[in-house]
Design an enzyme around this catalytic site. Structure first.
Site, PDB file in Angstrom:
ATOM      1  N   THR A 161       4.293   1.731  -1.899  1.00  0.00           N
ATOM      2  CA  THR A 161       4.287   1.471  -3.339  1.00  0.00           C
ATOM      3  C   THR A 161       5.296   2.404  -4.027  1.00  0.00           C
ATOM      4  OG1 THR A 161       2.386   2.941  -3.394  1.00  0.00           O
ATOM      5  CG2 THR A 161       1.927   0.580  -3.585  1.00  0.00           C
ATOM      6  N   ILE A 174       0.834  -1.198   0.000  1.00  0.00           N
ATOM      7  CA  ILE A 174       0.000   0.000   0.000  1.00  0.00           C
ATOM      8  C   ILE A 174       0.874   1.256   0.000  1.00  0.00           C
ATOM      9  CG2 ILE A 174      -1.955  -1.139   1.139  1.00  0.00           C
ATOM     10  CD1 ILE A 174      -0.976   0.354   3.750  1.00  0.00           C
ATOM     11  N   CYS A 175       0.240   2.411  -0.184  1.00  0.00           N
ATOM     12  CA  CYS A 175       0.973   3.676  -0.178  1.00  0.00           C
ATOM     13  C   CYS A 175       1.347   4.031   1.268  1.00  0.00           C
ATOM     14  CB  CYS A 175       0.124   4.797  -0.775  1.00  0.00           C
ATOM     15  SG  CYS A 175      -0.300   4.461  -2.505  1.00  0.00           S
ATOM     16  N   PRO A 176       2.474   4.668   1.535  1.00  0.00           N
ATOM     17  CA  PRO A 176       3.417   5.195   0.536  1.00  0.00           C
ATOM     18  C   PRO A 176       4.467   4.184   0.077  1.00  0.00           C
ATOM     19  CG  PRO A 176       4.195   5.810   2.699  1.00  0.00           C
ATOM     20  CD  PRO A 176       2.943   4.983   2.908  1.00  0.00           C
TER      21      PRO A 176
END
Lengths: 90, 269
Positions: free
Chosen positions: A28, A24-26
Site C-alpha cells: 500500500t 496489503i502492507c507494505p
C-alpha cells in the site's frame, strides 16, 4: 475511478487518485509512494484502501518521509481514503 | 519509466527507502556496472548487484571454474566445474533477476583491451586478485574518469575503498608501484578464509550502488580494513598524493602499463 466514491468526494482538487483496494502492507505504501513521485510538492494525492491497517501504516510512513497527511476518512463499509500532500520544495 | 507489477513487488524494499524510492530504483535499472573478476569477490558483489536490479552488468573473467574455487566463489556450483566462470555467473544472476542484462567477456584484461571494456560502463568494480590487474584497472579508470570500487583479500584480511578520479586519491597514491614479483604471496599460496570475500565483495556492491544512486558517503579517501580473525574494522585516511605518478601534479605515467604476472598460476579471485 469507477464512480463508487463520487458521493464521498470532497471538492478538493487532487492531482492524482490511487485506488489500491485489495492491496496489503507494505505494498500500500510502496504504490502510494510511487504515485507521489509522479506529482509535484504541494500537490495532493488521494489514496483509497480497504486494508484497515494501511490507514495507520501508510500515514506513518508518509509523515516519516516528509509528506503531510491531511486526512484519513472511512468512506463506506469497506473503504478508506487517505489524503496526502506531497512534501519537499515547492 | 513505469514499473511492472513484478518490479513493484521485487523492488518494494528499495522503493520504501527514502534514499532510493522509485526514482532511485529507476537509476539502478538504467545503470551499467562492470565487474572485473567473477571469483570470490565477484560472486557476492555480482549477486547483490543483480538482485538490486542493476540494468546492465558486465562481467570479465577468462578463467574456468575449478573445484577449489567453490569454498568461496558462491555463485558457481559443483556442476559448473569446467565451465567458464562468466557463463556460470550469468546463469546465477539470471536465475535471481531477469531484469538484468548480463554481458560476459571471456577476456584477460590488458593494456590493449581495458579501455574498450570499461568505456560504456558507469561504475567499475575491481574484483581481481593480482597486482598487474589492479594497476591496469586503476590507471584505465583514471584516464577514462570512471568511478572504481576496489577490493582485495588475503588470508583473514580484506581491504576495500573507492577511487573517484579528480575527487580523491587513486590506487597509486596509496602504492605508487607494484611490489617486486615474489614478495607478496598470492591467495593460492597464502590461503583465504571462504567467508572473507563475501564480506568485502558485499561492501563493494554496497559502494557501487551508492555511487549509482548518488547517496551517502562512499569510501572515497578512506581505506576500510577488515580483520576476520579479530573481527575488527579499521579505517585509514587516504590522501591524494601530489607526487602520485598517475594523478599527481607532474605525472610520469601517461599510458597503460602491462606489468608482469607475479605468479604463473594466478587466477582471478
Amino acid at each position: 475511478m469507477d464512480g463508487l466514491f463520487k458521493e464521498n468526494d470532497r471538492t478538493d482538487n487532487y492531482a492524482k487518485e490511487l485506488n489500491i483496494k485489495g492491496e496489503i502492507c507494505p505494498f500500500t505504501f510502496v504504490r502510494s509512494k510511487l504515485a507521489l513521485e509522479k506529482i509535484k510538492p504541494g500537490e495532493i494525492l488521494r489514496i483509497i484502501v480497504d486494508y484497515e491497517p494501511a490507514i495507520r501504516n501508510v500515514p506513518r510512513s508518509m509523515t516519516d518521509q516528509g509528506h503531510k497527511v491531511l486526512s484519513i476518512n472511512k468512506i463506506n463499509d469497506t473503504d478508506y481514503e487517505i489524503i496526502v500532500e506531497k512534501g519537499g520544495k515547492k | 519509466m513505469e514499473f511492472t507489477e513484478e518490479q513493484i513487488k521485487r523492488y518494494a524494499r528499495h522503493i520504501i527507502l527514502p534514499e532510493v524510492g522509485g526514482e532511485g530504483q529507476e537509476k539502478l535499472l538504467s545503470s551499467k556496472i562492470l565487474l572485473i573478476g567473477a571469483g570470490g569477490l565477484g560472486a557476492p558483489c555480482g549477486y547483490y548487484l543483480g538482485a538490486a536490479g542493476i540494468g546492465t552488468l558486465g562481467i570479465v573473467d577468462f578463467d574456468i571454474v575449478d573445484l577449489s574455487n567453490l569454498q568461496r566463489q558462491i555463485w558457481h556450483g559443483t556442476k559448473d566445474v569446467g565451465r567458464y566462470k562468466v557463463d556460470s555467473a550469468k546463469d546465477s544472476i539470471e536465475r535471481i533477476n531477469p531484469d538484468v542484462k548480463v554481458i560476459t567477456y571471456k577476456d584477460k584484461i590488458d593494456s590493449a583491451n581495458i579501455k574498450e571494456l570499461i568505456k560504456d560502463y558507469d561504475v567499475i568494480v575491481d574484483a581481481t586478485d593480482n597486482f598487474p590487474a589492479r594497476y591496469l584497472i586503476n590507471d584505465a579508470c583514471h584516464f577514462m574518469n570512471k568511478p572504481l570500487v576496489y577490493g582485495s583479500i588475503f588470508r583473514f584480511e580484506g581491504q576495500v575503498t573507492v577511487f573517484l578520479p579528480d575527487k580523491g586519491p587513486c590506487y597509486r597514491c596509496l602504492f605508487s608501484t607494484p611490489p617486486p614479483p615474489g614478495l607478496v604471496p598470492s591467495c593460492q599460496e597464502a590461503g583465504v578464509l571462504g567467508v572473507l570475500p563475501g564480506v568485502i565483495g558485499a561492501i563493494q556492491a554496497n559502494e557501487a550502488i551508492k555511487i549509482t544512486l548518488g547517496v551517502g558517503n562512499t569510501l572515497n579517501g578512506r581505506l576500510l580494513i577488515y580483520d576476520a580473525l579479530d573481527m575488527k574494522f579499521t579505517e585509514m585516511k587516504l590522501r591524494k598524493d601530489k607526487c602520485c605518478p598517475l594523478c599527481g601534479e607532474n605525472p610520469n605515467i601517461l599510458d597503460l602499463i602491462d606489468y608482469e604476472e607475479f605468479c604463473e598460476l594466478y587466477h582471478h579471485e
